[in-house]
Design an enzyme around this catalytic site. Structure first.
Site, mmCIF file in Angstrom:
data_model
loop_
_atom_site.group_PDB
_atom_site.id
_atom_site.type_symbol
_atom_site.label_atom_id
_atom_site.label_comp_id
_atom_site.label_asym_id
_atom_site.label_seq_id
_atom_site.Cartn_x
_atom_site.Cartn_y
_atom_site.Cartn_z
ATOM 1 C CB ALA A 81 43.352 44.280 43.699
ATOM 2 C CD GLN B 42 52.125 45.225 35.616
ATOM 3 O OE1 GLN B 42 53.197 45.830 35.491
ATOM 4 N NE2 GLN B 42 51.958 44.319 36.550
ATOM 5 C CG ASP C 59 47.249 44.913 44.302
ATOM 6 O OD1 ASP C 59 47.645 45.934 43.711
ATOM 7 O OD2 ASP C 59 46.929 43.869 43.719
HETATM 8 O O1 MRU Z 1 50.619 42.881 39.505
HETATM 9 P P1 MRU Z 1 49.337 43.512 39.044
HETATM 10 O O2 MRU Z 1 49.351 43.926 37.611
HETATM 11 O O3 MRU Z 1 48.133 42.646 39.396
HETATM 12 O O4 MRU Z 1 49.235 44.837 39.917
HETATM 13 C C1 MRU Z 1 48.118 45.656 39.773
HETATM 14 C C2 MRU Z 1 48.219 46.887 40.584
HETATM 15 O O5 MRU Z 1 49.187 47.115 41.266
HETATM 16 C C3 MRU Z 1 47.043 47.806 40.592
HETATM 17 O O6 MRU Z 1 47.466 49.106 40.846
HETATM 18 C C4 MRU Z 1 46.088 47.375 41.701
HETATM 19 O O7 MRU Z 1 45.736 46.038 41.574
HETATM 20 C C5 MRU Z 1 44.871 48.202 41.734
HETATM 21 S S1 MRU Z 1 43.829 47.769 40.389
HETATM 22 C C6 MRU Z 1 42.438 48.604 40.314
#
Ligand code: MRU
Length: 365
Positions: A55, A203, A244
């Protein structure tokens, strides 16, 4: 944070003062490659195709995307259309709208001739703010981990489960959930991280494991489905995840699967913390289940997986029968009642309207 001794951020301006450098996260952990963003379209594509993700980093990239747009054409029409195009790339994270609105507020009153310089300046300030914010989140989060470790009699290892990647790769630097872990590691707390692989894009397995490994933090990758079992067997001391979009009531939208971790944590009395910067809070949403926009991504991310084969070649393979239908829901909502506390740059609070307003009193109406 450092990669093999060299300090990096996840996004930075090139020496020409115009091109934006990013680490192409679709290639990690097997290939470390820096990609260049030279246009607003490049920035939008990088967000949509997840060369950058997480995010806060999506917000920072959106801000630089608007700066690149102002280089191309600083008219009101282009400001609106570039901002709309960037906003549509990924719908769930609040940070993107927050950053774009922040830039627009600065740019709209200015004459066109001043907009490019002002946009780059503001984008850079957003990045610096993110670094300071994430560092502060890390300090607050580290104190929770340290206290828990001390309360358990300083065991040889304290096991923290995290989901997806909420590390420095997801922000400009430090991370949110992982910033707390880096902070505890710096204080000498013997942290061990269960990095939940996080299907479908993995991820956790690819990015969290890579980051933690580069920083020397002990970790073990698990399949997401193993986390409940580990909690039942006392092998998880606490969970920390990112988010997010967090609502004013403290409900937390994060990578799909977070909700199931929170349920398992609740059932096993494992503290479940969520780390977030102010830019992730959506003060306008009341009904999180109904109103938080949940991104639906390509079914191909479910039917196929990327990896390195025995020859060292990176390739995608199909894991489902031909023509199998797949649904790729990218996020879910964890109700505030399952959240032990929110870790913000201003401190730690209860996941509730009052808890958040105590930390952000300027939001009281
Ligand atoms: O789909 P992504 O990889 O963008 O999802 C990221 C996440 O879900 C993280 O946990 C979230 O963005 C917090 S990042 C500090």
């Amino acid at each position: 944070m450092k990669i093999d001794g060299t300090p990096y951020r996840s996004i930075w301006l090139a020496d020409d003062g115009q091109t934006v450098h990013i680490i192409d996260q679709t290639k990690l952990p097997h290939i470390f490659e820096i990609a260049d963003l030279k246009s607003a379209l490049d920035a939008a594509t990088a967000i949509r195709d997840m060369l950058v993700r997480g995010a806060p980093l999506i917000g920072a990239t959106g801000a630089y995307g608007l700066a690149l747009a102002m280089r191309e054409d600083a008219s009101d029409t282009n400001l609106d259309s570039a901002s709309d195009a960037l906003l549509q790339t990924r719908p769930t994270a609040s940070n993107l709208a927050w950053a774009l609105n922040n830039l627009k507020e600065v740019l709209i009153p200015l004459p066109e001739s001043q907009r490019e310089a002002a946009a780059y300046q503001r984008a850079s300030e957003i990045c610096e703010d993110d670094v300071a914010t994430c560092r502060a989140i890390g300090e607050h989060g580290a104190s929770i981990i340290e206290k828990l470790w001390i309360s358990k009699g300083r065991p040889d290892r304290i096991n923290i489960l995290t989901h997806c990647n909420a590390g420095w790769l997801a922000t400009v630097d430090w991370g949110t959930a992982l910033s707390a872990i880096y902070g505890a590691h710096e204080k000498g707390v013997p942290v061990h991280v269960w990095a939940d692989e996080t299907r479908p894009r993995n991820q956790g397995a690819s990015l969290t494991a890579w980051e933690l490994g580069k920083h020397g933090v002990k970790h073990t990758v698990i399949v997401g489905n193993a986390s409940g079992h580990l909690m039942q067997h006392g092998q998880v001391d606490m969970c920390i995840v990112g988010t997010d979009r967090t609502t004013a009531a403290g409900d937390v939208c994060n990578k799909v699967g977070t909700y199931l971790k929170a349920l398992a944590a609740h059932d096993n009395d494992v503290p479940f913390y969520v780390a977030l910067p102010h830019s992730t809070i959506d003060w306008s949403i009341n009904d999180s289940i109904r109103d938080v926009p949940i991104e639906i991504r390509s079914p191909e991310e479910v039917t196929h997986v990327w990896g390195k084969d025995s020859e060292g070649e990176v390739a995608s393979v199909q894991i489902t029968p031909d023509d199998t239908a797949a649904l790729n829901v990218a996020f879910d909502v964890t109700p505030a009642r399952y959240v032990t506390g929110l870790i913000t740059e201003r401190g730690i609070c209860e996941a509730s309207v009052q808890g958040l307003l105590n930390l952000y009193p300027e939001q009281k109406t």
